[in-house]
Design an enzyme around this catalytic site. Structure first.
Site, PDB file in Angstrom:
ATOM      1  N   PRO A   9       0.780  -1.230   0.000  1.00 38.56           N
ATOM      2  CA  PRO A   9       0.000   0.000   0.000  1.00 38.56           C
ATOM      3  C   PRO A   9       0.815   1.285   0.000  1.00 38.56           C
ATOM      4  O   PRO A   9       1.797   1.408   0.740  1.00 38.56           O
ATOM      5  CB  PRO A   9      -0.815  -0.093   1.298  1.00 38.56           C
ATOM      6  N   ASN A  10       0.368   2.215  -0.800  1.00 33.53           N
ATOM      7  CA  ASN A  10       0.865   3.593  -0.881  1.00 33.53           C
ATOM      8  C   ASN A  10       2.191   3.736  -1.620  1.00 33.53           C
ATOM      9  O   ASN A  10       2.637   4.853  -1.856  1.00 33.53           O
ATOM     10  CB  ASN A  10       0.964   4.248   0.510  1.00 33.53           C
ATOM     11  N   ARG A  17       5.394  12.612  -2.400  1.00 26.68           N
ATOM     12  CA  ARG A  17       5.427  13.162  -1.046  1.00 26.68           C
ATOM     13  C   ARG A  17       6.478  12.424  -0.240  1.00 26.68           C
ATOM     14  O   ARG A  17       6.939  11.357  -0.621  1.00 26.68           O
ATOM     15  CB  ARG A  17       4.053  12.999  -0.373  1.00 26.68           C
ATOM     16  N   TYR A  22      11.518   8.561   1.804  1.00 25.11           N
ATOM     17  CA  TYR A  22      11.488   7.501   0.798  1.00 25.11           C
ATOM     18  C   TYR A  22      12.220   7.827  -0.499  1.00 25.11           C
ATOM     19  O   TYR A  22      12.250   6.997  -1.397  1.00 25.11           O
ATOM     20  CB  TYR A  22      10.017   7.157   0.474  1.00 25.11           C
ATOM     21  N   ASN A  73       8.270  -5.646  -0.825  1.00 23.25           N
ATOM     22  CA  ASN A  73       8.091  -4.493   0.053  1.00 23.25           C
ATOM     23  C   ASN A  73       6.606  -4.437   0.380  1.00 23.25           C
ATOM     24  O   ASN A  73       5.803  -3.904  -0.388  1.00 23.25           O
ATOM     25  CB  ASN A  73       8.547  -3.194  -0.605  1.00 23.25           C
ATOM     26  N   ALA A  76       3.237  -0.879   4.827  1.00 23.68           N
ATOM     27  CA  ALA A  76       2.707  -0.929   6.198  1.00 23.68           C
ATOM     28  C   ALA A  76       2.212  -2.320   6.575  1.00 23.68           C
ATOM     29  O   ALA A  76       2.183  -2.672   7.772  1.00 23.68           O
ATOM     30  CB  ALA A  76       1.591   0.097   6.354  1.00 23.68           C
ATOM     31  N   GLU A  97      12.882  -9.489   2.013  1.00 24.30           N
ATOM     32  CA  GLU A  97      12.075  -8.346   2.456  1.00 24.30           C
ATOM     33  C   GLU A  97      12.865  -7.074   2.184  1.00 24.30           C
ATOM     34  O   GLU A  97      14.054  -7.002   2.502  1.00 24.30           O
ATOM     35  CB  GLU A  97      11.774  -8.477   3.947  1.00 24.30           C
ATOM     36  N   HIS A  99      12.903  -2.645   2.161  1.00 26.07           N
ATOM     37  CA  HIS A  99      12.313  -1.359   2.550  1.00 26.07           C
ATOM     38  C   HIS A  99      13.206  -0.231   2.067  1.00 26.07           C
ATOM     39  O   HIS A  99      14.442  -0.324   2.139  1.00 26.07           O
ATOM     40  CB  HIS A  99      12.139  -1.254   4.064  1.00 26.07           C
ATOM     41  N   ARG A 106      12.996   3.876  12.957  1.00 22.92           N
ATOM     42  CA  ARG A 106      11.779   4.674  12.884  1.00 22.92           C
ATOM     43  C   ARG A 106      10.901   4.444  14.118  1.00 22.92           C
ATOM     44  O   ARG A 106      11.374   3.979  15.138  1.00 22.92           O
ATOM     45  CB  ARG A 106      11.059   4.374  11.560  1.00 22.92           C
TER      46      ARG A 106
HETATM   47  O1  CA2 Z   1      10.471   2.016   3.936  1.00 24.41           O
HETATM   48  C1  CA2 Z   1       9.661   1.320   3.302  1.00 24.41           C
HETATM   49  O2  CA2 Z   1       9.891   0.838   2.194  1.00 24.41           O
HETATM   50  C2  CA2 Z   1       8.273   1.087   3.887  1.00 24.41           C
HETATM   51  O3  CA2 Z   1       7.874  -0.245   3.543  1.00 24.41           O
HETATM   52  C3  CA2 Z   1       7.365   2.121   3.238  1.00 24.41           C
HETATM   53  C4  CA2 Z   1       5.942   2.112   3.782  1.00 24.41           C
HETATM   54  C5  CA2 Z   1       5.934   2.148   5.309  1.00 24.41           C
HETATM   55  O4  CA2 Z   1       4.602   1.976   5.788  1.00 24.41           O
HETATM   56  C6  CA2 Z   1       6.829   1.066   5.928  1.00 24.41           C
HETATM   57  O5  CA2 Z   1       6.821   1.205   7.337  1.00 24.41           O
HETATM   58  C7  CA2 Z   1       8.250   1.194   5.411  1.00 24.41           C
HETATM   59  C8  CA2 Z   1       5.186   3.319   3.213  1.00 24.41           C
HETATM   60  C9  CA2 Z   1       4.917   3.202   1.728  1.00 24.41           C
HETATM   61  C10 CA2 Z   1       4.979   4.519   1.001  1.00 24.41           C
HETATM   62  O6  CA2 Z   1       4.169   5.496   1.563  1.00 24.41           O
HETATM   63  C11 CA2 Z   1       4.141   6.769   1.042  1.00 24.41           C
HETATM   64  C12 CA2 Z   1       3.295   7.654   1.654  1.00 24.41           C
HETATM   65  C13 CA2 Z   1       3.214   8.956   1.205  1.00 24.41           C
HETATM   66  C14 CA2 Z   1       3.965   9.365   0.123  1.00 24.41           C
HETATM   67  C15 CA2 Z   1       4.814   8.470  -0.501  1.00 24.41           C
HETATM   68  C16 CA2 Z   1       4.900   7.174  -0.053  1.00 24.41           C
END
Ligand code: CA2
Length: 147
Positions: A9-10, A17, A22, A73, A76, A97, A99, A106
């Site tokens: 997701p996301n 953003r 990231y 990946n 969340a 895995e 990230h 974090r």
């Molecule tokens: O660091 C990573 O790759 C994560 O898997 C990214 C996830 C986060 O929930 C994990 O804890 C770590 C988040 C995905 C991307 O989310 C975004 C949110 C807003 C803008 C851009 C990306």
């Protein structure tokens, strides 16, 4: 050799953003980088992203018999999804895995992964480069000990 790269997701929002967390690369740019790294290794890449837990579980279940391993990946869902863990336990496929961020540096709720102990290894904290490192490590492991 075929490797699936599964994204949760996301991750489709990358590049728009939170670049401090990231990086600035979009998911499409990361995909292109992974495909470019896979080509000289003679590895075919299956790329997938979903914002839905069930769709990720379906994608994991569908890996069996089709690919040699996976780079995952789960975003969340890494920290929350027993369903994803159960699917990975069921398919018993070697995966790394990955990230973008260093989840261990974090918030406490991101420091724990429900899937890390099932993985061949974990790569975290190198931004888009994490994906390439994970691919190379997985391919090396699969050549050393084919499933
Ligand atoms: O660091 C990573 O790759 C994560 O898997 C990214 C996830 C986060 O929930 C994990 O804890 C770590 C988040 C995905 C991307 O989310 C975004 C949110 C807003 C803008 C851009 C990306």
């Amino acid at each position: 050799m075929r490797i699936a790269v599964l994204n949760g997701p996301n991750l489709n929002l990358l590049g728009q953003r939170e670049p401090e967390l990231y990086g600035r690369a979009t998911l499409a740019e990361i995909e292109a980088m992974v495909r470019a790294a896979a080509s000289p290794l003679q590895v075919e890449i299956e790329w997938f992203q979903t914002n839905h837990e069930g769709a990720l579980v379906d994608a994991v279940q569908a890996l069996r018999g089709r690919v040699d391993g996976a780079v995952i990946n789960a975003a969340a869902l890494t920290h929350t999804s027993l369903a994803l863990r159960d699917a990975l336990l069921a398919v018993r496929l070697p995966f790394v895995e990955v990230h973008l961020s260093n989840i261990f540096a974090r918030e406490p709720e991101r420091r724990h992964s429900l899937i890390a102990d099932l993985a061949v290894g974990v790569v975290a904290g190198f931004g888009a480069e994490s994906y390439r490192l994970a691919l190379q490590a997985l391919v090396g492991r699969l050549h050393a000990s084919p499933a």
